[in-house]
Design a protein around this motif. Structure first.
Motif, PDB file in Angstrom:
ATOM      1  N   GLU A 362       0.828  -1.214   0.000  1.00  0.00           N
ATOM      2  CA  GLU A 362       0.000   0.000   0.000  1.00  0.00           C
ATOM      3  C   GLU A 362       0.857   1.257   0.000  1.00  0.00           C
ATOM      4  N   VAL A 363       1.888   1.217   0.856  1.00  0.00           N
ATOM      5  CA  VAL A 363       2.769   2.387   0.935  1.00  0.00           C
ATOM      6  C   VAL A 363       3.415   2.645  -0.423  1.00  0.00           C
ATOM      7  N   GLU A 364       3.851   1.545  -1.074  1.00  0.00           N
ATOM      8  CA  GLU A 364       4.505   1.716  -2.378  1.00  0.00           C
ATOM      9  C   GLU A 364       3.541   2.312  -3.402  1.00  0.00           C
ATOM     10  N   GLN A 365       2.303   1.798  -3.343  1.00  0.00           N
ATOM     11  CA  GLN A 365       1.298   2.312  -4.276  1.00  0.00           C
ATOM     12  C   GLN A 365       1.067   3.801  -4.046  1.00  0.00           C
ATOM     13  N   LYS A 366       0.855   4.099  -2.752  1.00  0.00           N
ATOM     14  CA  LYS A 366       0.559   5.495  -2.405  1.00  0.00           C
ATOM     15  C   LYS A 366       1.750   6.384  -2.747  1.00  0.00           C
ATOM     16  N   THR A 367       2.954   5.857  -2.478  1.00  0.00           N
ATOM     17  CA  THR A 367       4.149   6.632  -2.787  1.00  0.00           C
ATOM     18  C   THR A 367       4.188   6.945  -4.276  1.00  0.00           C
ATOM     19  N   LYS A 368       3.851   5.901  -5.072  1.00  0.00           N
ATOM     20  CA  LYS A 368       3.864   6.103  -6.521  1.00  0.00           C
ATOM     21  C   LYS A 368       2.851   7.186  -6.904  1.00  0.00           C
ATOM     22  N   GLU A 369       1.662   7.072  -6.283  1.00  0.00           N
ATOM     23  CA  GLU A 369       0.637   8.073  -6.584  1.00  0.00           C
ATOM     24  C   GLU A 369       1.120   9.468  -6.197  1.00  0.00           C
ATOM     25  N   GLU A 371       4.150  10.382  -5.808  1.00  0.00           N
ATOM     26  CA  GLU A 371       5.234  10.764  -6.699  1.00  0.00           C
ATOM     27  C   GLU A 371       4.667  11.365  -7.976  1.00  0.00           C
ATOM     28  N   ASN A 372       3.611  10.694  -8.473  1.00  0.00           N
ATOM     29  CA  ASN A 372       2.983  11.203  -9.681  1.00  0.00           C
ATOM     30  C   ASN A 372       2.459  12.607  -9.474  1.00  0.00           C
ATOM     31  N   ILE A 373       1.775  12.754  -8.311  1.00  0.00           N
ATOM     32  CA  ILE A 373       1.232  14.084  -8.015  1.00  0.00           C
ATOM     33  C   ILE A 373       2.373  15.071  -7.862  1.00  0.00           C
ATOM     34  N   ALA A 374       3.413  14.599  -7.138  1.00  0.00           N
ATOM     35  CA  ALA A 374       4.508  15.507  -6.827  1.00  0.00           C
ATOM     36  C   ALA A 374       5.394  15.762  -8.037  1.00  0.00           C
ATOM     37  N   MET A 375       5.472  14.805  -8.933  1.00  0.00           N
ATOM     38  CA  MET A 375       6.448  14.896 -10.017  1.00  0.00           C
ATOM     39  C   MET A 375       5.838  15.224 -11.383  1.00  0.00           C
ATOM     40  N   TYR A 376       4.517  15.106 -11.509  1.00  0.00           N
ATOM     41  CA  TYR A 376       3.931  15.336 -12.838  1.00  0.00           C
ATOM     42  C   TYR A 376       2.871  16.422 -12.793  1.00  0.00           C
ATOM     43  N   ASP A 377       2.779  17.125 -13.879  1.00  0.00           N
ATOM     44  CA  ASP A 377       1.793  18.172 -13.995  1.00  0.00           C
ATOM     45  C   ASP A 377       0.462  17.528 -14.375  1.00  0.00           C
ATOM     46  N   LEU A 379      -2.294  18.792 -15.605  1.00  0.00           N
ATOM     47  CA  LEU A 379      -2.969  19.226 -16.835  1.00  0.00           C
ATOM     48  C   LEU A 379      -2.346  18.603 -18.082  1.00  0.00           C
ATOM     49  N   THR A 380      -1.025  18.748 -18.210  1.00  0.00           N
ATOM     50  CA  THR A 380      -0.387  18.335 -19.457  1.00  0.00           C
ATOM     51  C   THR A 380       0.214  16.937 -19.372  1.00  0.00           C
ATOM     52  N   GLY A 381       0.351  16.411 -18.151  1.00  0.00           N
ATOM     53  CA  GLY A 381       0.964  15.102 -17.988  1.00  0.00           C
ATOM     54  C   GLY A 381       2.481  15.153 -18.104  1.00  0.00           C
ATOM     55  N   LEU A 382       3.009  16.331 -18.308  1.00  0.00           N
ATOM     56  CA  LEU A 382       4.475  16.454 -18.371  1.00  0.00           C
ATOM     57  C   LEU A 382       5.025  16.423 -16.955  1.00  0.00           C
ATOM     58  N   PRO A 383       6.292  16.040 -16.802  1.00  0.00           N
ATOM     59  CA  PRO A 383       6.924  16.161 -15.486  1.00  0.00           C
ATOM     60  C   PRO A 383       6.822  17.616 -15.016  1.00  0.00           C
ATOM     61  N   ASN A 384       6.736  17.809 -13.711  1.00  0.00           N
ATOM     62  CA  ASN A 384       6.616  19.179 -13.208  1.00  0.00           C
ATOM     63  C   ASN A 384       7.961  19.711 -12.716  1.00  0.00           C
ATOM     64  N   ARG A 385       7.878  20.821 -12.027  1.00  0.00           N
ATOM     65  CA  ARG A 385       9.097  21.495 -11.568  1.00  0.00           C
ATOM     66  C   ARG A 385       9.966  20.625 -10.661  1.00  0.00           C
ATOM     67  N   ASN A 386       9.294  19.841  -9.777  1.00  0.00           N
ATOM     68  CA  ASN A 386      10.044  18.962  -8.867  1.00  0.00           C
ATOM     69  C   ASN A 386      10.888  17.971  -9.659  1.00  0.00           C
ATOM     70  N   MET A 387      10.208  17.361 -10.648  1.00  0.00           N
ATOM     71  CA  MET A 387      10.903  16.380 -11.467  1.00  0.00           C
ATOM     72  C   MET A 387      12.021  17.057 -12.249  1.00  0.00           C
ATOM     73  N   LEU A 388      11.739  18.260 -12.716  1.00  0.00           N
ATOM     74  CA  LEU A 388      12.749  19.000 -13.482  1.00  0.00           C
ATOM     75  C   LEU A 388      14.001  19.193 -12.634  1.00  0.00           C
ATOM     76  N   ASN A 389      13.776  19.670 -11.387  1.00  0.00           N
ATOM     77  CA  ASN A 389      14.923  19.898 -10.508  1.00  0.00           C
ATOM     78  C   ASN A 389      15.712  18.620 -10.299  1.00  0.00           C
ATOM     79  N   TYR A 390      14.956  17.534 -10.093  1.00  0.00           N
ATOM     80  CA  TYR A 390      15.595  16.249  -9.847  1.00  0.00           C
ATOM     81  C   TYR A 390      16.418  15.806 -11.058  1.00  0.00           C
ATOM     82  N   GLN A 391      15.786  15.878 -12.248  1.00  0.00           N
ATOM     83  CA  GLN A 391      16.452  15.433 -13.471  1.00  0.00           C
ATOM     84  C   GLN A 391      17.660  16.300 -13.798  1.00  0.00           C
TER      85      GLN A 391
END
Ligand code: C2E
Ligand code: CA
Ligand code: CA
Length: 810
Positions: A362-369, A371-377, A379-391
């Protein structure tokens, strides 16, 4: 502090040992005291027995002899005799018999006048003393006397017919009595004497007689002499000889001035002591046996327990490492009919493993979710600012490892705000989604495109060889945006400005790289958008300068450092004053006069510039009033509008309010727009111009000829005046092409029915040439430099008469 490990069985074992030791100590104490007590009673009993036997034998002997003497006196009829002659004679005859049958050793007959009538030997003093006592008391006396040996002295008084008294004294050896006592109580007996002194020791004994003299000597001498006679008298002493144990008791018999005499009772207590010893051995043996058995038992019970506990504790870390299957493969339970706490624990931990696994999933699932919220935009489905910084951080970190370079492309859609404002956010969102798709399609698999926020996108090119690759991507993006975006029935022409930052510096920060690309993007935007610019440190300088200027402008406004200068514009043919162009002046406290060219273009789009623009407009209204007061009723003031101000939606309202406030007609003002401002957004320009035109304002196109404005545009716009740029005027007489441009412009403008202004007219030759070619209005140093507002009234008074320029001739 390091903890010492002691296993549970060891602890249990120690517990058992402790308990057993306590128990055995308790038992030993109890049994020993009981044994001691028994021994004491035994000893006391022996002593009492000895004493009783002694008394019994003594009395028996005493009575026997007394009875014998008294009956003897009867036999010889002493009561009928007047003297003691017969008694003496008969008794002396009996002495042998007495010796033989009654162990009498000596005999004396002494009358009341102390005459010794018979004596078997010498008469010692103690016999005489005893006889005297008997005579005094007139009854038999008995005395135990010891010297070289011990004897009993019996004195019996006898009376004859006359009543004269005679004393028969008999001395009997104790040897036979000792023998008799020995026989009856089974104790060995000895008569011993000790010097009459304090603290006499056992081995100082002198034997007078003994039932077994060798044994006595061995016993009395062998014993540690430290034990005193007084002590032995009180409680006896136990002496070990070879394998035997003896108990010695001393019974006082007699004493004289030098010595004390005792009867020693010696009992063989070997059996008793050996029994107690054996008892003790048995006790010890059984304690040891019990201990060994219990220890074995403890080990047997506890060691499998600890084994299982160890298995479990070794297995538990697997749960922490999330190796659930591995954990369950370990056998924690035994196959047994009986279960115990450990089996319960094993069950609980296996259940725990399932629950933990579930939880982990469950934790892994939620983490993934998340992460998606935290890492992806969303509206557009593109990676967001967090992901950008990380990459980006990852890419920069890789710089040191691989010989590659990193580029960041910062994209901003041009005029997106307008789409949002005019078509609503729904359309705006759909446009953004399409824009995101175009960016996505333009990049390689290894690149990352992110939505940075609003209408901004950032592309990270993590593995490139040179900046050329970044340019290729930027061009690809620009190319894709050339196709209009269709959303429903609407078609949008959307372009984007791109800033490129490029580095191989592994020390650079991700944020820095993005901000460089951002700066370059602004540069692209300032240059009209729909293009890319590559970051250069100069750009940073410019931005820094701009930021500094913005701060200073704000302060300058507050401190009244701004003022206006007014430059007259004349009607070429008549020298009538057409109006004045208002030009901004900044008197900086430290830098002196700063030219508007040095800060207005820099602040072009900033809010500070708009604020300043409104200040200028208000000031122009005030000056218009002043000018009117000077009688220049028809003169209009030309106000330069910055591009930012011209697209500001507040502009019409602001102007309208001023018209009301100053109650002055809008025809008193001419609004100057540069060609660049016009072409930025033709649609908006026309709408805004029409709005303002409807208020009564007229328009001049400034710096005409420097931009790309075509006359086709101008036809659609409510323009009144065209200002030919001064750069053409400066060289018009020397440079034929400039001249050509001026002349054709004048002709064209005239053709459109508009007025034309030549600015920068410095010489009479220029003026003449322009007039010959029918130029309407003239502005330039030839007539006047811009006049500081404070000097304006003076200037009007000295240079202008009846709305006309005072010529030099005048
Ligand atoms: P502009 O609108 O083209 O203004 C004319 C400029 O040419 C002025 O410079 C003026 O002093 C100068 N000039 C006029 N006659 C001559 C001449 O015979 N010879 C020479 N060499 N120069 C002449 P200034 O005042 O330095 O202004 C420079 C630019 O700053 C202006 O160009 C305008 O674009 C901008 N500016 C000035 N004031 C304002 C303002 O209030 N608002 C805005 N938005 N821009 C302004
Ligand atoms: Ca101007
Ligand atoms: Ca100009």
């Amino acid at each position: 502090m390091t903890q010492v490990f002691i296993s549970v069985p060891t602890k249990l074992l120690l517990l058992v040992i402790g308990a057993l030791l306590l128990l055995s100590a308790g038992f030993s104490i109890v049994s020993l005291t009981r044994l001691n007590a028994e021994f004491k009673t035994y000893q006391a009993e022996t002593l009492v027995q000895g004493q009783e036997q002694f008394k019994f034998h003594e009395k028996t002997l005493k009575d026997q002899l007394r009875v014998w003497i008294e009956s003897f006196s009867d036999v010889i009829h002493l009561q009928e005799k007047n003297d003691f002659i017969d008694l003496t004679a008969e008794l002396s005859k009996q002495f042998d018999a007495l010796q033989l049958h009654h162990n009498v050793e000596k005999m004396w007959l002494i009358d009341s006048k102390k005459n010794v009538l018979y004596s078997s030997g010498p008469t010692p003093n103690y016999v005489i003393d005893s006889v005297n006592k008997t005579l005094d008391m007139q009854e038999p006396q008995h005395l135990l006397y010891c010297q070289a040996y011990c004897e009993q002295l019996l004195t019996v008084p006898l009376l004859n017919k006359k009543g004269d008294m005679i004393v028969v004294a008999l001395s009997v050896s104790l040897v036979d009595m000792i023998y008799a006592i020995n026989q009856s109580i089974k104790s060995q007996i000895a008569i011993v004497s000790y010097p009459k002194a304090n603290n006499t020791k056992l081995n100082e004994a002198k034997f007078l007689s003994a039932s077994n003299i060798e044994l006595m000597r061995a016993l009395f001498n062998q014993r540690n002499p430290s034990i005193s006679v007084d002590e032995i008298k009180r409680m006896g002493v136990q002496v070990d000889l070879d394998l035997e144990s003896y108990l010695i008791n001393l019974m006082p018999l007699a004493s004289n001035n030098q010595r004390s005499y005792y009867m020693a009772l010696i009992d063989d207590v070997t059996k008793i002591t050996s029994e107690s010893q054996q008892y003790r051995y048995q006790f010890l043996l059984s304690a040891v046996l019990i201990f060994v058995t219990l220890a074995g038992l403890v080990y047997f019970v506890a060691s499998p327990l600890t084994q299982r506990l160890l298995v479990l504790s070794n297995a538990l870390p697997l749960l922490a490492r999330k190796e659930f299957d591995q954990f369950r493969r370990i056998k924690l339970k035994r196959k047994s009919v009986f279960s115990d706490e450990l089996d319960v624990l094993a069950d609980a931990s296996s259940e725990l493993s399932y629950e933990l696994e579930q939880l982990n999933i469950e934790v892994e699932q939620k983490t993934k979710e998340l992460e998606n919220i935290a890492m992806y935009d969303l509206l557009t489905g593109l990676p967001n600012r967090n992901m950008l910084n990380y990459q980006l951080r990852k890419s920069v970190a890789n710089l040191s490892q691989f010989k590659q370079k990193v580029a960041v492309l910062f994209l901003d859609l041009d005029d997106f705000k307008k789409v949002n404002d005019s078509h609503g956010h729904g359309q705006g969102d759909r446009l953004l989604i399409e824009a995101a798709n175009r960016v996505r399609l333009s990049i390689r698999n290894v690149d990352v495109a992110c939505r940075f926020g609003g209408d901004e996108f950032v592309v990270v090119l993590g593995k490139i060889e040179s900046v050329e690759e970044a340019k290729v991507v930027a061009e690809e993006i620009l190319q894709r945006f050339k196709t209009p975006i269709k959303i429903g029935s609407s078609v949008f022409y959307v372009s984007t400005s791109i800033g490129i930052a490029f580095t191989e510096d592994k020390m650079i920060k991700a944020e820095e790289l993005i901000s460089y690309a951002d700066i370059a993007m602004y540069e692209a935007k300032d240059n009209g958008g729909a293009q890319y610019h590559i970051y250069h440190p100069e750009m940073y300088q410019r931005v820094a300068h701009r930021v500094m200027l913005e701060g200073e402008v704000r302060q300058a406004l507050a401190k009244n450092q701004f003022s206006l200068s007014l430059q007259p514009q004349l009607v070429a043919k008549t020298n009538r004053i057409y109006g004045f162009e208002a030009l901004l002046r900044w008197k900086h406290p430290t830098r002196g006069m700063i030219s508007p060219d040095d800060f207005i273009p820099i602040l072009e789009n900033s809010t500070h510039m708009i604020e300043l623009g409104y200040w200028i407009i208000r000031r122009c209204f005030e000056l218009a009033i002043d000018i009117k007061k000077q009688g220049l009723n028809g003169a209009r003031i030309a106000i330069n509008l910055s591009a930012g101000q011209f697209i500001d939606p507040n502009l019409p309202n602001y102007l309208q309010d001023l018209l009301v406030e100053f109650s002055i007609p809008a025809s008193s003002f001419e609004l100057e727009l540069t060609e660049q401002t016009l072409v930025k957004n033709v649609e908006h320009t026309i709408t805004m111009m029409e709005t303002l035109k409807s208020l009564g304002f007229s328009f001049a196109i400034d710096d005409f000829g420097t931009g790309y404005s075509s006359l086709a545009y101008l036809k659609q716009m409510p323009v009144d005046v065209i200002k030919i740029d001064k750069s053409f005027i400066f060289g018009m007489l020397e440079n034929h092409s400039d001249y050509q441009i001026i002349m054709s412009t004048i002709a064209m403008v005239k053709n459109l029915g508009l007025m034309v202004v030549a600015e920068g007219v410095e010489t009479s030759a220029q003026l003449r040439s322009l007039m010959q070619n029918d130029c309407d209005l003239i502005q330039g140093y030839y007539f006047s430099k811009p006049i500081p507002e404070v000097e304006l009234i003076d200037f009007i008074n000295t240079h202008i008469v009846d709305s006309h320029w005072k010529t030099k001739a005048q």
